[in-house]
Structure formats: C-alpha cells, structure tokens
Design a protein around this motif. Structure first.
Motif, PDB file in Angstrom:
ATOM      1  N   LYS A  15      -7.277 105.165 -70.812  1.00  0.00           N
ATOM      2  CA  LYS A  15      -7.384 104.593 -72.149  1.00  0.00           C
ATOM      3  C   LYS A  15      -6.890 103.132 -72.143  1.00  0.00           C
ATOM      4  N   ASN A  16      -5.729 102.927 -71.546  1.00  0.00           N
ATOM      5  CA  ASN A  16      -5.177 101.576 -71.543  1.00  0.00           C
ATOM      6  C   ASN A  16      -6.036 100.607 -70.744  1.00  0.00           C
ATOM      7  N   ILE A  52     -16.233 108.857 -68.423  1.00  0.00           N
ATOM      8  CA  ILE A  52     -15.538 107.599 -68.168  1.00  0.00           C
ATOM      9  C   ILE A  52     -16.563 106.476 -68.119  1.00  0.00           C
ATOM     10  N   ASP A  53     -16.352 105.491 -68.956  1.00  0.00           N
ATOM     11  CA  ASP A  53     -17.315 104.400 -69.033  1.00  0.00           C
ATOM     12  C   ASP A  53     -17.330 103.581 -67.741  1.00  0.00           C
ATOM     13  N   SER A  70      -2.128 114.025 -68.226  1.00  0.00           N
ATOM     14  CA  SER A  70      -2.133 113.335 -69.523  1.00  0.00           C
ATOM     15  C   SER A  70      -1.804 111.858 -69.344  1.00  0.00           C
ATOM     16  N   GLU A  71      -0.880 111.574 -68.433  1.00  0.00           N
ATOM     17  CA  GLU A  71      -0.524 110.172 -68.197  1.00  0.00           C
ATOM     18  C   GLU A  71      -1.686 109.404 -67.573  1.00  0.00           C
ATOM     19  N   GLU A  86      -3.984 108.583 -70.249  1.00  0.00           N
ATOM     20  CA  GLU A  86      -3.454 107.448 -71.008  1.00  0.00           C
ATOM     21  C   GLU A  86      -3.801 106.136 -70.275  1.00  0.00           C
ATOM     22  N   ASP A 121     -20.247 107.425 -79.025  1.00  0.00           N
ATOM     23  CA  ASP A 121     -19.141 108.059 -78.347  1.00  0.00           C
ATOM     24  C   ASP A 121     -18.805 109.409 -78.958  1.00  0.00           C
ATOM     25  N   TYR A 172      -7.292 108.316 -85.981  1.00  0.00           N
ATOM     26  CA  TYR A 172      -7.811 109.479 -85.326  1.00  0.00           C
ATOM     27  C   TYR A 172      -6.720 110.278 -84.626  1.00  0.00           C
ATOM     28  N   VAL A 193     -19.086 113.438 -77.430  1.00  0.00           N
ATOM     29  CA  VAL A 193     -18.044 114.459 -77.373  1.00  0.00           C
ATOM     30  C   VAL A 193     -18.518 115.765 -77.995  1.00  0.00           C
ATOM     31  N   SER A 215     -12.492 105.665 -74.800  1.00  0.00           N
ATOM     32  CA  SER A 215     -12.093 105.300 -76.154  1.00  0.00           C
ATOM     33  C   SER A 215     -10.938 106.187 -76.593  1.00  0.00           C
ATOM     34  N   ASP A 216     -10.338 105.807 -77.690  1.00  0.00           N
ATOM     35  CA  ASP A 216      -9.334 106.600 -78.373  1.00  0.00           C
ATOM     36  C   ASP A 216      -9.803 108.023 -78.580  1.00  0.00           C
ATOM     37  N   TYR A 217     -11.049 108.106 -78.954  1.00  0.00           N
ATOM     38  CA  TYR A 217     -11.600 109.397 -79.311  1.00  0.00           C
ATOM     39  C   TYR A 217     -11.722 110.314 -78.105  1.00  0.00           C
ATOM     40  N   LYS A 218     -12.189 109.727 -77.007  1.00  0.00           N
ATOM     41  CA  LYS A 218     -12.316 110.543 -75.806  1.00  0.00           C
ATOM     42  C   LYS A 218     -10.960 110.942 -75.252  1.00  0.00           C
ATOM     43  N   GLN A 219      -9.969 110.065 -75.427  1.00  0.00           N
ATOM     44  CA  GLN A 219      -8.629 110.434 -74.983  1.00  0.00           C
ATOM     45  C   GLN A 219      -8.186 111.724 -75.673  1.00  0.00           C
ATOM     46  N   VAL A 220      -8.449 111.792 -76.979  1.00  0.00           N
ATOM     47  CA  VAL A 220      -8.047 113.001 -77.708  1.00  0.00           C
ATOM     48  C   VAL A 220      -8.795 114.215 -77.185  1.00  0.00           C
ATOM     49  N   THR A 263       2.133 110.486 -74.294  1.00  0.00           N
ATOM     50  CA  THR A 263       1.032 109.716 -73.703  1.00  0.00           C
ATOM     51  C   THR A 263       0.061 109.133 -74.713  1.00  0.00           C
ATOM     52  N   MET A 264       0.305 109.297 -75.993  1.00  0.00           N
ATOM     53  CA  MET A 264      -0.699 108.831 -76.940  1.00  0.00           C
ATOM     54  C   MET A 264      -0.265 107.665 -77.811  1.00  0.00           C
TER      55      MET A 264
END
Lengths: 331, 331, 331, 331, 331
Positions: free
Chosen positions: B192-193, B95-96, B185-186, B189, A199, C200, A203, B198-203, C93-94
């Motif tokens: 992600k939820n 997006i997975d 952004s929402e 989120e 992942d 992260y 990125v 992943s967390d990482y891609k969200q960032v 959102t995080m």
C-alpha cells in the motif's frame, strides 16, 4: 437420484437380495444342524435384543450422517447454481462500455469459461475413490445417456467452452477447475488494467470467484473425506455379529412352542436379517454422493440447468435441452 | 485416515483386542467362582438391560460428538484450502504493475510465506496434549513417510519457504503461525505504501488474512478444548459398571437352562463387552482429530495438495508429488 | 476444565457421593420396612422400565443441550481470539504514516484498550446468576491462582491497560465492556478526523468492532439465558420419581428368587440410582459455562493467551507467562 | 422465564394438576368397573410398551423442536442487542462534523427512533395467534409490572421516542417496525444529501439496517409459523391413546399378583400418565416463545437493557432502571 | 398450514382412515382364518418388538428430516421477506436526485418488478413433481381462495407488475424468475450509466440481487431434490413388514389368555397399525413444503404480506388486503 414416488417393493428386494438370500441360507443351515445333531445350542433372546437395540442406534447414526453428507452435497451444488447466476449477471452488467463498445465477445468468453469450470468440476468429482462402490459407471443400464456422457469424459464437454490453447494449458495442471478460476482472476485483472472496471468492481468480482473456490473446495472435501472408515466398519461388523446370533435366539423361542414352529425360524430370522442389512445399505449408498451411481446427487442435471440458464442470459440460440430422466433416474 | 472400503474384521479385532481378552477373562473368573462355590450370586437381567440402554444412549451421544469434532476439523481444513487459493489468486492478480514491472519476486515471496504459515500450523497442531492418546507418532509403522516428516519437525518444512532472517525472528515468538500472518499484514501495508495497491484492496487483502486467522483459531479451538472430560469419563465408568454386571445377568439366564449352557456365559458376555467397548473406542479415537495418529484428519495430505496447487499457480517447476498413501493410511 | 485424560473413578464417585449415599440409604429403609412388616408392597418391573427409558431420553436431551451450550461458549471465545488478532493487526498495519511518524504510542493505546475490553468481559461473565451453582469461587482449592484472580476482581486486571481517567469514566456505566467498545469507535473516528485513515478503513475498523460486539453479546446471551428451567426441573423431578420406584421394582424381582437375594436390592438399586443421577449431574454442571467453577470454559487461560499474542505483536517485553494448569484444572 | 434454580415439585405439580387428576380419575373408573363387573378386559403389557417407546420418541422430538424454537428466538434477540449497539456507535461516530457542528440532536433523534423500532417490535410480537395458549396476559399475577406494561400497550412506550407527527404516520401503516426502518433509511439518505456522510458510509449504514430487517423478519417468522400443527396434534393424540391403554395393561400385571394389589393400578397408572403429559406440556409451553406468558423469552428485560445501554452511550440522564424480576419471573 | 391449536381427533382419524380401515380388515382376516383353520401360525412377540423399535427409530429419522425440510423452506421465505424489504429501501433511498428529479416512476417500476419476481417464484414452486402427492390443488375445498389463485396461474398475478413487452420476453425463457433478476441487474447498470448511482452503490445493489438469487436457488433446491427416495421407500416397506407381523404376535399373546380375548387382537392390532402409519404419514406430508397442499409453507400469505409492505413503502393506494384464512387453513 430416483425421482418416482417410491421404489417398488420388488426393486427394493432385488437391490438387497444378497443379504436376504444369505440370511435365509444361514438360518437354514443352523436349523438343519440343530435338527440333525439335536445339540441344544440355542441362546436366550433378552441379551440379543440389547445388542439389537445398540446396533439399531448405530445404524441410525450412520444413516443420519450419510443423509447429512448427501444433503450437504446437494446444498453445495445449489450454491454453485446461485453463484453461477451471480457471476454471470455481474459480468454481463458491470463492465463499463468504452467508446460505444459493449464487449459482447469478451463477456461471452468469460461466461463460457465459467461453464467450462463447472463441467470440469462435475467430471473431476466422479473419479472413483478407494472407499467408494466399485460398480462401473458405464454399466448403469437404466441411465444410458449418463453412460454416454461418462464414457466421453471431461474433454468432450469442457472443450467446447474453451479456446484450444487454454484447454491444452489446463490439461498440464493437477487441479483443472482450480486453475480455470485462477485464469478468470487474471481476465478480471486484465479488465481492470484496460480500464473496463474500477478497482472496486475488481474486488467484488474476486469475491464472487472466492465463493466459487469455496463451492469447489466444499465438493472436494466431501469427495475426498469419506465417512470415517472406523465408524462405517464398526457398524458393519456389529451388524454381522447381531445377525449371526439371531437364528440361535429365535430357535430358543420357537423351540419352546409346538414342533411345527421350529422351521419358522428360517423365514423369520431371514426377515430380520434382511431388515437390518437394508438399514445398513441405505446409509452405505448415500455416503458418497458423487460416486457416479444411481443414488448420487444429480449433478449432471443441475449442471445442465445452469448451462441453459446462463446461455439464455447470453441470448444464445443452440441451447441444449434439459437432462433426460430415464427409467425414473435423474443423474 | 484409513482409505480402504472397510477395516477388515481382523484389524478391528486386533485394534480392540484388550477389551475382548479382559472381557473373556473376567467372565471366566466369575463362572469359575460360581461353579466352585455354588453361591447363587446371579442378578436379574431386566434392570441390567435398562442400564444397557442408558449406556448405549450415552455412547451414542459420545460417538456423535466425536464425529462432529472430526468433521468440523475437516471442514476447517477445507476452508484453509479455499482461503489459500483465494489469497494466492488475490496476490497474483491484484497488485498493480508499476513502470512495466510485474513484481513476480514479491508475489512469490508472499505466496511462499503463506505456505510457510500453513505448514507451521500443521506442525503446531500435532504437539501432544495431556488428554490425547500417548502413542508415540514416530512409531506409526504403517505410515513411514509420516514418521519421517514428524521426526524432522517444523523447521525442516517451514524453513524452505521463509528467508533465514524471518525464520529466526518467528522462532522467538510464542505462536508462530499467528506472527506469520501479522507479517503478511505488514507486507500488505508495504504494498500500500509503495502505491502497488489501493486503500480498498488493502482492506480486502486484510479481510482474507482475517479469514486465515479464523481458520487458524478454529483449529486451535478444537486442539485446545477436548470433549469435556466429565462427559468422556462418565461414559467410560458407566460402561465399566454395565460390563461388570453382564456375566451375572447372563449367568442368571443360562442357569435356568440345562447344565451345558452355564459355560456359554463366557463367550457370550465376552462378545457383549467387546461390542460395548468397541463403541466406546470408536468415539474415543475420533475425539482428537489432530493427535498425530491413524484416525486423524489427513492434514499432511491436504497441506501437500495446497502446496502443489499454489506452486502450480506460480508456474514453479520442482513441485513435490502428492502425499503417499501407505498401507491404506492417508495422514 | 479438567485436562487429564479421565477423571479417576474415585474423583467421579466423590463428586457424586450424595446421590450414591442417599440412594443406598433409601433402598435400605425400604427393604428394612419390607422385612419388618412383611407387607407385599413390591411393584412390577415392566412399567418402571418404560419410565426408565423415558427418563433416559430426557436426560440425554438435557446432556445434549448442556453440551451444546458449553461448546457454543467455547466457540464464542474462539471467535474472540480470532477477532482480537484481526483487530490488532488492522490497527498495527492500517494507520497511515504521517510526516514520518509511525504513531506507535497511539497504536499501543488502542491495542491495550482492546485487552482491557477482553479482561473486563471475562470478569463480568463470572458474576453469579440465580440459577447457577452457588459454590463460592474463592474456595476452589484445586485452582489457587484462579481464586486469587477472582478475589482481586476486575479492577486489578483491567486498570493496567487503561488510563486512570478512562477507567473512572467506565466505572460509572452499567455495561463496562460495551462502553469500552464505544470508546474504541470514538478513537477510530478521531483517527479519521486526523487524516490517519480513510473513510473506507474507518468502516472496516467499525466492522471489526461490530464483530466484537457480536462476540460480547453472544457471551451475554449464554450467561443471561439459562437452559429453560422448566426443562431442567422436569428432568430432575422425573428422575426422582423413577429412582423412588426402583427399589420396589427390584424387590419384586429379587423376592421371586431365594431368600438370600432380597438384601441385594440395596446395592443394586443404589447403583442404578447413582448412574441416573450421575447422568443428570453431568448435564447440570455443563449448563452454565461461565459460572466460575471447575467445569467452565477456561476463559482465564484463553484471555491470557490472547494477551500474550497481542503483546508479542507489539514487541512488548514484560509479557506474562501462560496461565497455570493446577492439579489438572485449567480455568 | 423462570430464573430460580428449579421449579419446586409443588409448582410443577400445580402446573400440571389437570393430567394428574384426570389420570387418577380415569384409572379409578376403570378399576371400579373391573371390580364390579368382573369382566376380564385387561390387555397385555408388551405391545403397550412398544407404543410407549414410540410415544416417548415422538415427545422427545417435539420437546427438541420446541426448545430449538425458544433458543432461536433468544438468539435473534441477542442479535438485536448486538446490532443495536453497532447501529448506535455507527451513528455516533461516523457522521462528519461540518462547520464545527457535532449534530448531537440529529444523532439522538436517530438513536431514539431506533429504540422506538425495538419497542414497537416487542409489542407487535406479543399479539395473540390462533395456535397459542389463550391465557390473558393481563392476568399473569406473578409478574405485575409486566401486566401493567402489556395493558398500557405499544403507544405508551413507543411514543416517547418519536415525534408526534411521525408516530401518527406510522400508525396508519400495517407493519409499524418495518416502516420505522424505512424511515431510518430515508434519514440516512438525508445525511448523505447534506454531505454529512460519504456514499460509502451510506451503504454501510444501510447494511446495518438490513441486519435489523433480518432480525425483525426472523422474529416474525417464529411468531407467524407455529410448530406444524400436524406434528403437535399427532403427539397429543398418540399420547391420549397410550395413556388410555395404561390402566388396562397395569391391571393385567397387578391382577396376576395377590388381591391387595389390584387397587395399586390407580396411583401407578396415574403417575405414568402424569409423567407423559408432563413431557408433552413442557414442549407445548416452549413452542411459542413470544406468547406473553411465563415461559417466554424475556424480551421486556432484553429491550430494557438495550434501552439503558444506548442511552448511556448518549450520556442521557433520566435513564430507567433494569426490568424487575418478580416472584422469580423475568419477562 | 393449519393454524388452529390442534387438529381435532376426528380430522386426524378422517385424514388417516385408510390405514386404520385396512389395519382392522387385515387383522380380522388373520383372526378369522386362525379361528376357522385352527393352524397355530402365531409368532413370538419379542423379536417383533425389536423390529418395532427399529421401525420407530427409522420413522423418527424420517419425521425429523421432513420437519427440517419444512422449517428450512419457511426460513428461506423469511429471508425473501427480509431481502425484499432491504431491496425496496435501497432502491427508494439510494438513487441520487438529479436536476431536482426524484425518479419516483423509475423507483416504482423497479419495486414492482421485484414483486413480479416474487410472485413468479411462488407459482413456479407449485408445479407438481413426480415424487409429490398427486392430489389436484384445484380441489382443495377448504381453501377456495387458494383454488382460484392456483387456477388463474402465474400470468394473472405477475402481469400487473410488469410492462407487456417485458412479460412477453420473460415468457420465452426457461426460468422466468432468474431472468427477471437478470433484468433488474441491467436496470441497475442503466442507473449507473445514467449517473444516478455510484460504482459503489451498483455493487451493493448487485449484492442484494445476489441474495435474491440465493433465496430463489434455495427454494429450487428444496423443490427439486426430494427426501432421497431410498430413505422414504425403506421406511415404508419396513413399516409394512412390521405391521404385517403385528396380528400374529398379538394373537400369540391373547391366545395364551382366556377364549374371550382372541378377538381383541383385531381392534388392538388395528390401533397399533394406525399409530405407526400415522407417524409415517406425518413425515410424508411435510417432506415437500411447496406441493400446493394443506400442509405447505403458506407462501401465498407470505408473498401477500410482502406485497402489502412494499406497496405501503411506495405510498400506493389500492393495496390488496391480507390473504384470507379459510376453515383454519392458511395457504
């Protein structure tokens, strides 16, 4: 781009012979009329010199801006060089081996597609715009190799680095380089889905592709947005007005000396007109650094250098040679 | 933006006919009074020329700053192009897949919302400010398509890329583009939820949205902060003072020649006044690159190009054509 | 910041009435002495004009630098706008939901503390420095709202966005905004320790806070480091020297014409002196963009716009209105 | 750095008394010889004024470049302020608690070592270079505190923030600040190995240290690379040539008036010489912003402010006060 | 780079003796012909002075651009210093210990290869280009150490930091530094595969290598893209035209005075010609900051400083000394 130390005086004069010729002709006509009619239509020099200084300012501004455009264009292609090397080393060293496989074919395919992107971008940047000089690039006699390349067009160069099916797909799209980069992103997604990269590496690879999007977009910005035409036009018309006044002003000065001198107005005002139009032309020919002409940023050579560098990284064998310098011009 | 090689002399003169006319009129009045009253109210040329050089400096500075504003505005929209491509490819390839699903609808929705953001920003940037020229954009006769677009307004364009419910929500807010990005952004989120990224891609996606916030904020900065009015005003008043003195100075010079010459003051000072006001106008009309006028950065065309590019990435079918160039103007 | 199209000539003259008045007075005294004593103390104009051009260069340089300072200050506040939006959307959102909780109170607290940081910074930037103009900000009659805000001070605005206990703590520190950001970092550490964000995301949030430190530090740099006083002072003294010489030079010129003309030295040198001091004042009043005066970067309005934007993101209800423009001034 | 509004005229003259004195003396000698020998060695003013304008251009360029160097130096120290705050908050809020321990001692040690780095850098930057002014910094009578600090040297300040053993180790190295940052990296490695930070945080901390390397390297670049001496020298010699010609040119002008006037050449050319050398000196004294002289970037004050800020973050108690401003100078 | 305070007047004159000599000779020939033939071929000064101001503008622009190139080159080498330190500390502190091993040999090998990259880049940058000055670097008598280094070439320096086998491999490639960085990426891949660094650290190390690619590419950009020759050539020919006219103009002025003066045209026009060519030469010699000549950016010294710094980090023992300054020149 000319790569010798200096343009010779002869080349400079030949390049700017039109303002010199018309400047002399115009002055000669003025003086002839003056001599024939004896109407004292001279003008005082002082206010003309204020206009002259204002025009010199304005041309200085225009030259400066044109130079900045050329220099920025060169910087962007420098960034393309750097980002290409980054992308290639990333592809070559970041894909995890799986079951002993090194995925050499896959890596080569991605690097080749990158070269295709760069070459496609090069060709797209050379399509004429309505504000550029309209000389035909196929008639640049001093750079025959470049003429050949230009005539052969995008297909000839790009096709060898893409599969046929992909090439056909890209041709159906409006912006080919942009769609190639999208395809690269999809390839990287596939690597991710196949478990060859994490992942995190996906990125980072997307970040490099983002840089390539930046590079491409910055080229397009310079290509598609000219030096605002109101600036360029004002400089031109102010220069015409100033040059139109010069013989009248010089006549005034020479007229006050001995008779011999009046005819001196012709060469002398021809000379000043020539210098001011020369200053204007310098800026004018550096404004558009991708117009497929002699003073362009040499993107063919740069692209070739990247091509060689990346293919050496792949340990390829039939690598092409450096782009030729012909008659002092590097394209 | 004018896209032909040069504004013709005629267009230039028509555009700046007011200073030319008033300059001639003013000079004529001065000379008429001089001839009638015979009061020797001439002024020496030397100090006037010092003022002239100072004014030329000042106008040069103003033109330079205006050009920088226009160029920066173009750079920002170049960045919007690049960041839009980045964002779209990120959404399309990061997006997975989950249970075989490819989430095409979801992806399209996000990319469409992005186009809505860009179009909303375009419209917001064209709302008139108190320091801008107050010509009515709906009367730009040379660019009828643009007039139509401007009259139709934000709603017409933005609505097709948003769901009705969202559109209503955004309209209740002060800064629509800013709230659209918050909504993006929402959405991320939510991805992600739902375990699609992943967390990482969200960032990373939030970092791209941060870039879009930067782009928007930089446009707003140029829109909301004019060239400081004390600079602009001083240039204007200094120019008036200088031009008011010109006929007196020229009169002094012509007066010392033969009688024929005194009337030459009129065309000659008209010419100098015209040149100096022309220099002033050039800067003046480039100061505000988003005022919905002819010399703007062509954000309608740029936005359209991005719209096409992104929708080609989605393999959409009913994609609009490139923005028209009408009478040499690209808006 | 003045937001109308131009300062009227009258406002410009009133603003710079001192050099105009003293310029006229000084010239009048010189001419009076000349007329009374008949000592031929005139000076040739040519070398004065060389000094004049050098002074014009120098003032041009100073104006340029001052403009750059103002423009950079505006850019920094533009960055504050962008980074505030980024930070707010990141906070909103995080943060992971935990056991169904959405942590709305916590989020609001952090966003409010951010607004407190911005408002505190605004007030700190307006504390007078020894090199700034010493007009009392509470006497800016054209901008009564601003006067009220300035008189009420930091406490009034900042306190509503912080808990009492925190506010007391911050007041005991030297650099309040810097300590607020440190507190934000501690809050984020707490989120991490409570398992609401990953390692992260903590880093990404710290990176945004790092940007805010950059923004704050850049404001402080412009506030605490003036245009080097040796540059400013030299421009001033050179201008005085040049202006002191002007009447002598003009006298020389007018003296060579008919008698009527000598008295013309007074208005004409008054005019030139006024223009040169006007150029000097323009730079002088743009040097310090945070001195709580009319030509400042309008940080009250910008801060208010951010306040509104962030609170709309929180779906707050009692949101304040946009900052008022009073008599053409935006503060 | 001088922090009052303006250098007084008296301070300005005293600072530049040498060119004023020698300018007057030189002019007096020329005039005396002229009067005694009656040889007509005057020169026409017109070509001298062309040289004058060229020199003014050149000095303008030099002043501009010097200003840019000073301003860049200030920017770098601004970045040091920002990066110090970032680093300190990162250290204070990113280390995981382990078994209830908060590692306060460890955190304090790292922050103290950071302060040591900054103070060491400050001292290293003030070691004289062969192209800087060679006034002895210990004789800057207007800034006694600074003299004391300079005399005490690096050891006095740096030692209190380092353990003895470390201090001895660093002294054996060529570039002390560079080696301190390397030590910080090792400390962070230790944190990682002790499980107090994750892999990911180690990288972020190394990224901040990389920024500090950038800051240090940029200071060294300005310190170690002067304004190219060929530019500085040419400006100087051109200025000498121009000033040497001035009395001859003025003599020519004054000579054509009444007898009284010839002696006026002396004060008038003294004045012009003074102005041109003043312009030269301004640039000359801003070229090297770290030469431990009055016009330096005030790195002692900046470093002190950071020291206070960071120690307040640590809730230290015996925090030193702000650096004193003495006689209008901030060092 | 010259490192003393000023080039002495004598050095300056010797350096530019050709234009001074030919300027005097040319003027003498003109005057001699004038005296012998008595043809009144003088020219008025006013229009010549307008050309002179335009030329001064143009030379100013060229000097500015050249200075920017030199300064950018220095900045890039500053970045090389910073990025080298970053890379070395990353290698030294980020590799995980495995089974008690500290991998000192491995670390040293990578840092040594980095030094090899830097030294190879240094040598590659000094290969002559067709637009550079063609003095032979081995004849720079004032800098004997540099001559030795240049004569010994790339192999001598680079070989000691690489294994024989690697060195042979690199020599078979077109762009040696580029291939060294690719090898570094492969080493880092190996670290990853051996489990000594995480995925995440691999990316960070690749990011530092990407920065090194940027640094290298930016050097190559300045090396391979001259100041556009049309700008440089126009400046030269305009300068020739202006200087050719000077004696005619001065003759006109001196001719109107007493007989004694005509011969003064020779030294005076020699002086002006010298000043204008001096301005041209300054720019000319700063254009190409890597041409292995006296005014270069001192990359040998900088590279040596990095070499020392990095080897001190390795606690090496036989570290070379700082690069010598010889006769005031640092190379």
């Amino acid at each position: 781009m000319y790569v010798k130390r200096y343009y010779s005086l002869w080349m400079t004069v030949r390049w700017s012979k039109k303002p010199l010729f018309y400047g002399l002709l115009y002055s000669a006509i003025i003086i002839a009329i003056y001599e024939l009619t004896a109407i004292p239509f001279t003008l005082p020099w002082e206010p003309i010199s204020v206009i002259g200084i204002a025009v010199a300012f304005y041309l200085g501004f225009k030259n400066n801006s044109s130079y900045d455009r050329t220099w920025e264009a060169r910087k962007i292609w420098g960034a393309i060089v750097n980002d290409s090397r980054k992308f290639a080393t990333a592809i070559l060293t970041m894909i995890d081996s799986k079951e002993g496989q090194k995925h050499q074919v896959l890596k080569k395919e991605i690097v080749y597609r990158h070269i295709a992107w760069m070459l496609a971008l090069k060709h797209v940047l050379r399509i004429k715009k309505s504000w550029e000089h309209d000389e035909d690039p196929e008639k640049l006699v001093f750079a025959p190799s470049f003429c050949g390349e230009f005539a052969a067009g995008l297909t000839a160069e790009v096709k060898k680095y893409l599969s046929d099916e992909e090439f056909v797909y890209f041709q159906s799209k409006g912006n080919i380089p942009s769609q190639i980069l999208k395809r690269q992103s999809e390839e990287i997604e596939r690597l991710k889905n196949d478990g060859l990269i994490s992942d995190y590496k996906q990125v980072w690879l997307h970040q490099i592709i983002s840089k390539l999007y930046d590079d491409q977009g910055m080229c397009e910005r310079i290509k598609n947005f000219p030096l605002p035409r109101q600036y360029a036009s004002t400089a031109l018309w102010m220069n015409y007005v100033f040059c139109a006044l010069i013989p009248f002003g010089l006549l005034n000065i020479f007229d006050q000396s001995t008779a011999l001198h009046v005819w001196l107005t012709i060469p002398f005002s021809g000379l000043i007109i020539w210098i001011f139009f020369l200053m204007d032309k310098i800026g004018d020919y550096s404004e558009n650094p991708f117009e497929a002409a002699y003073n362009d940023v040499p993107i063919s050579s740069i692209a070739r250098a990247v091509e060689i560098d990346l293919r050496e990284m792949l340990d390829d064998t039939d690598i092409p040679g450096a782009y030729p310098v012909e008659n002092g011009f590097m394209m």
